[in-house]
Scaffold this active site. Structure first.
Site, PDB file in Angstrom:
ATOM      1  N   SER A  16       0.823  -1.198   0.000  1.00 57.46           N
ATOM      2  CA  SER A  16       0.000   0.000   0.000  1.00 57.46           C
ATOM      3  C   SER A  16       0.869   1.265   0.000  1.00 57.46           C
ATOM      4  CB  SER A  16      -0.944  -0.045   1.200  1.00 57.46           C
ATOM      5  OG  SER A  16      -1.922   0.956   1.136  1.00 57.46           O
TER       6      SER A  16
ATOM      7  N   ASP B 264      -9.212  -2.715  -5.183  1.00 52.52           N
ATOM      8  CA  ASP B 264      -9.169  -3.764  -4.160  1.00 52.52           C
ATOM      9  C   ASP B 264      -9.824  -3.274  -2.866  1.00 52.52           C
ATOM     10  OD1 ASP B 264      -7.328  -2.004  -3.056  1.00 52.52           O
ATOM     11  OD2 ASP B 264      -5.655  -3.435  -3.035  1.00 52.52           O
TER      12      ASP B 264
ATOM     13  N   ASP C  46      -8.380  -8.808  -1.998  1.00 53.99           N
ATOM     14  CA  ASP C  46      -8.597  -7.424  -1.596  1.00 53.99           C
ATOM     15  C   ASP C  46      -7.331  -6.860  -0.955  1.00 53.99           C
ATOM     16  OD1 ASP C  46      -8.601  -7.853   1.276  1.00 53.99           O
ATOM     17  OD2 ASP C  46     -10.688  -8.493   1.177  1.00 53.99           O
ATOM     18  N   HIS C  47      -7.425  -5.624  -0.499  1.00 54.51           N
ATOM     19  CA  HIS C  47      -6.249  -4.898  -0.028  1.00 54.51           C
ATOM     20  C   HIS C  47      -5.634  -5.522   1.220  1.00 54.51           C
ATOM     21  CE1 HIS C  47      -3.824  -1.282  -0.423  1.00 54.51           C
ATOM     22  NE2 HIS C  47      -3.906  -1.074   0.889  1.00 54.51           N
TER      23      HIS C  47
END
Length: 419
Positions: free
Chosen positions: A137, A341, A392-393
Site C-alpha cells: 500500500s 481492491d 482485496d487490499h
C-alpha cells in the site's frame, strides 16, 4: 501474454513456481528483506499480537523459517504521516539512530525536526550491505521516496538530510510495491473528513486484535510525535487515546500537505512522482490486486462478497466504483480507475505513470517490464508481476483464511535472492 491470478489457480502457480526456484541454477544472495507497512499500519508489538504482515500468522517468522540464511525484518513508521516523514523514519528504523526529518522540511511544514530513536534493524546497512524493501500500500510510495532521498541525500527538498553519511541508491537492491498507490488512490479524494474514517479504521483494527477499551498499551500507536501529539499515556484507555488524537485540529486543516491523506491522493502522488525518480541500479517490482466486479447494467464496480468488511463498501458506486473527476489542477480520473481492491485503484498499482509538470500533469517515463507471464527482471525498470484477481487490499498481507501467504511471499523472496 498477461497472466491473471485467481484463488483457484494459485496452487498451480505456486507449484510451478516452487519447482522453478528449486533448481540450483543460481547462487542465492541473502540480502535482508525489510517489510514496510502502508497507511494505518502498525508494528509487531501492537494490536495485541495481531500482525500487519500475516494477521493471525506471523509472516516475518514463518517466511524466515523457510530458509537457513535469510534475514527478514518488519519496519514500523508513522501510520498517517507523510511519505517524507515515513521514509526518514524508515531510514533510522533500519540503520539506527534518532530521527531527523531535516531542518528545511520541518520548518516548511511546521512540525518538530526530531523524532524517536531506534537501535537499528540492520546497523551495517550501506552500499556494500544493501536491502530489499518489500512494501504494501502506501509503503510503496514510502520506499520509493527513501531510495530517492538516499540517491540525492535529501536534495533538493532538504540537502544533506543524512549528514556526512555517504548514502546512495545502492543501499537498496530492490523495491517491491504490493497493492501500492503509485499513482494515488481516489479514495483519498472521496473521504474528505478523515476523523470518522481514521477513528473507525483504528477501532476496527483494535477489534480484530480483540482489544477492549482497557488501558493496555500495545493496541495502537499513532506515532505523530513530530506534530506534538503525545503517545498513549499510562492508564489512558484505548478509546480515550484514539479520541484525543482525533481531536487534533491537524486532521481538518486542508492546508497541511505533510500528511498521508494528501500524499495518497492522485494529485499528491503526482507531486511525489515529480521528484521521486526510478533509479537505474534498483530493481522495481509491482503486484496489483482487485476485489471488485463490473456491474452488467451500469458498468460500475461493486465489492466481491469475499471482500474484507473493513473496506468492502469502498469498492462500490458512491466511493471508488464510479468516481470521476476532470477539472484543472487535478489528474483526470475516468472509468479506468473504477476497478479496485477496496482501498487502491488497480490501475494505479502497476507503476508510477503520472507526475506534476508545471501547472499540469505528464507521464513519468517509467518503463514497465511485464513479467506476469514469465520473464527476466530488469534493473531500473518496473517489473510487473501481474494481477491478483479476487484478492482485496488486506488479503494480500495475509488477513485471510483463503490462501497460503507464506508460500507466496517465499516465492517472491526466492526471486529477490536470485538478482
Amino acid at each position: 501474454m498477461k497472466q491473471t491470478f485467481s484463488r483457484l489457480t494459485l496452487a498451480l502457480v505456486l507449484a510451478s513456481g516452487m519447482a522453478a526456484v528449486a533448481s540450483p541454477a543460481f547462487a542465492a544472495i541473502n540480502y535482508p528483506v525489510v517489510l514496510v507497512h502502508g497507511f494505518a499500519g502498525f508494528g509487531r508489538n501492537e494490536a495485541l499480537g495481531y500482525k500487519y504482515w500475516g494477521g493471525l500468522t506471523d509472516l516475518q517468522e514463518t517466511v524466515k523459517a523457510q530458509y537457513a540464511d535469510q534475514k527478514v525484518y518488519t519496519a514500523v513508521v508513522g501510520p498517517f504521516s507523510s511519505n517524507w516523514d515515513r521514509a526518514t523514519e524508515l531510514y533510522y528504523q533500519i540503520k539506527g539512530g534518532c530521527v531527523d526529518y531535516g531542518s528545511a522540511h520541518a520548518q516548511a511544514h511546521g512540525h518538530s525536526r526530531y523524532g524517536r530513536c531506534f537501535p537499528g534493524l540492520y546497523p551495517q546497512w550501506d552500499a556494500a550491505h544493501p536491502v530489499h524493501l518489500v512494501s504494501h500500500s502506501m509503503g510503496g510510495q514510502t520506499t520509493r521516496a527513501l531510495v530517492q532521498m538516499l540517491a540525492a541525500n535529501g536534495a533538493p527538498n532538504n540537502a544533506g538530510l543524512f549528514g556526512s553519511t555517504p548514502v546512495s541508491s545502492r543501499w537498496v537492491k530492490s523495491v517491491t510495491t504490493i497493492s501500492s498507490p503509485n499513482d494515488g488512490t481516489t479514495l483519498a479524494n472521496i473521504i474528505t473528513d478523515y476523523v470518522p474514517f481514521v477513528q473507525g479504521l483504528v477501532v476496527g483494527i483494535g477489534g480484530l486484535a480483540g482489544a477492549s477499551d482497557a488501558t493496555t498499551d500495545n493496541v495502537y500507536d499513532f506515532k505523530m510525535d513530530q506534530w506534538d501529539i503525545a503517545p498513549k499515556a499510562a492508564g489512558e484507555t484505548f478509546g480515550s487515546y484514539v479520541s484525543r488524537v482525533m481531536a487534533s485540529p491537524l486532521w481538518n486543516n486542508k492546508n497541511v500537505k505533510d500528511l498521508s491523506p494528501y500524499d495518497l491522493s492522485p494529485k499528491g502522488a503526482a507531486d511525489l512522482n515529480a521528484w521521486v525518480a526510478d533509479q537505474p541500479n534498483v530493481y522495481y517490482f509491482s503486484y496489483a490486486t482487485r476485489s471488485s466486479f463490473t456491474g452488467a447494467l451500469t458498468g460500475w464496480e461493486y465489492a466481491l462478497p469475499t471482500a474484507n468488511v473493513l473496506i468492502s463498501a469502498f469498492h462500490d458506486p458512491g466511493f471508488m466504483g464510479n468516481y470521476t473527476r476532470n477539472e484543472a489542477g487535478y489528474p483526470v480520473i475516468d472509468s479506468s480507475w473504477w476497478k479496485s481492491d477496496g482501498v487502491v485503484n488497480t490501475r494505479a498499482m502497476k507503476a508510477p505513470t503520472i507526475k506534476a509538470c508545471g501547472a499540469g500533469f505528464c507521464a513519468t517515463g517509467s518503463v514497465v517490464n511485464d513479467i506476469s507471464g514469465g520473464g527476466v527482471p530488469q534493473v531500473g525498470k518496473w517489473n510487473y508481476k501481474g494481477l491478483m484477481d479476487g484478492w482485496d487490499h488486506l488479503d494480500i498481507v495475509g488477513w485471510t483464511l483463503f490462501w497460503d501467504s507464506t508460500s507466496w511471499y517465499k516465492q517472491h523472496i526466492d526471486q529477490l535472492r536470485s538478482l
